[in-house]
Scaffold this motif. Structure first.
Motif, mmCIF file in Angstrom:
data_model
loop_
_atom_site.group_PDB
_atom_site.id
_atom_site.type_symbol
_atom_site.label_atom_id
_atom_site.label_comp_id
_atom_site.label_asym_id
_atom_site.label_seq_id
_atom_site.Cartn_x
_atom_site.Cartn_y
_atom_site.Cartn_z
ATOM 1 N N GLY A 197 32.445 39.332 34.367
ATOM 2 C CA GLY A 197 32.833 39.813 35.808
ATOM 3 C C GLY A 197 33.795 38.958 36.454
ATOM 4 O O GLY A 197 34.103 39.117 37.576
ATOM 5 N N TRP A 211 34.732 38.214 41.808
ATOM 6 C CA TRP A 211 33.899 38.490 40.840
ATOM 7 C C TRP A 211 33.630 40.100 40.863
ATOM 8 O O TRP A 211 33.915 40.622 42.024
ATOM 9 N N ARG A 212 33.494 40.776 39.821
ATOM 10 C CA ARG A 212 33.145 42.153 39.884
ATOM 11 C C ARG A 212 32.084 42.500 40.522
ATOM 12 O O ARG A 212 32.131 43.573 41.150
ATOM 13 N N ASP A 255 27.159 39.347 38.594
ATOM 14 C CA ASP A 255 28.053 38.617 37.738
ATOM 15 C C ASP A 255 28.365 37.278 38.327
ATOM 16 O O ASP A 255 28.029 36.136 37.733
#
Length: 92
Positions: free
Chosen positions: A33, A53-54, A58
């Motif tokens: 992520g 971050w995704r 994550d």
């Protein structure tokens, strides 16, 4: 988004900057992520690390790993003190 502000002593700046590419490579290889990061130099020996971050999950998983790889550890070792750490959501 992860927003981490920290202090680096002048004698550790070179080590911090030298470790940065290895830290990014470790994150890309080991941190699901991870989307990217920007390092901002601020006045008075402070720095701001902006990490994308995704998902919040994550980011949380990455935080639990800590300095588990050599590049991450070298970067963290160059930091003298944490000023603040925040999590946010990127708005369009």
């Amino acid at each position: 988004m992860e927003l981490t502000r920290f202090r680096v002593a002048p004698e550790n700046v070179e080590a911090l900057l030298a470790a940065r590419p290895r830290m990014i490579a470790d994150f890309e290889a080991d941190r699901a992520g991870f989307l990217g990061a920007r390092l901002v130099r601020l006045p008075d020996g402070e720095w701001l690390d902006i990490v994308e971050w995704r998902s919040p999950q994550d980011y949380a998983a990455s935080s639990r790993k800590g300095p588990n790889l050599p590049g991450v550890k070298a970067f963290f070792d160059a930091i003298d003190s944490l000023v603040s750490a925040e999590e946010g959501v990127l708005s369009a």
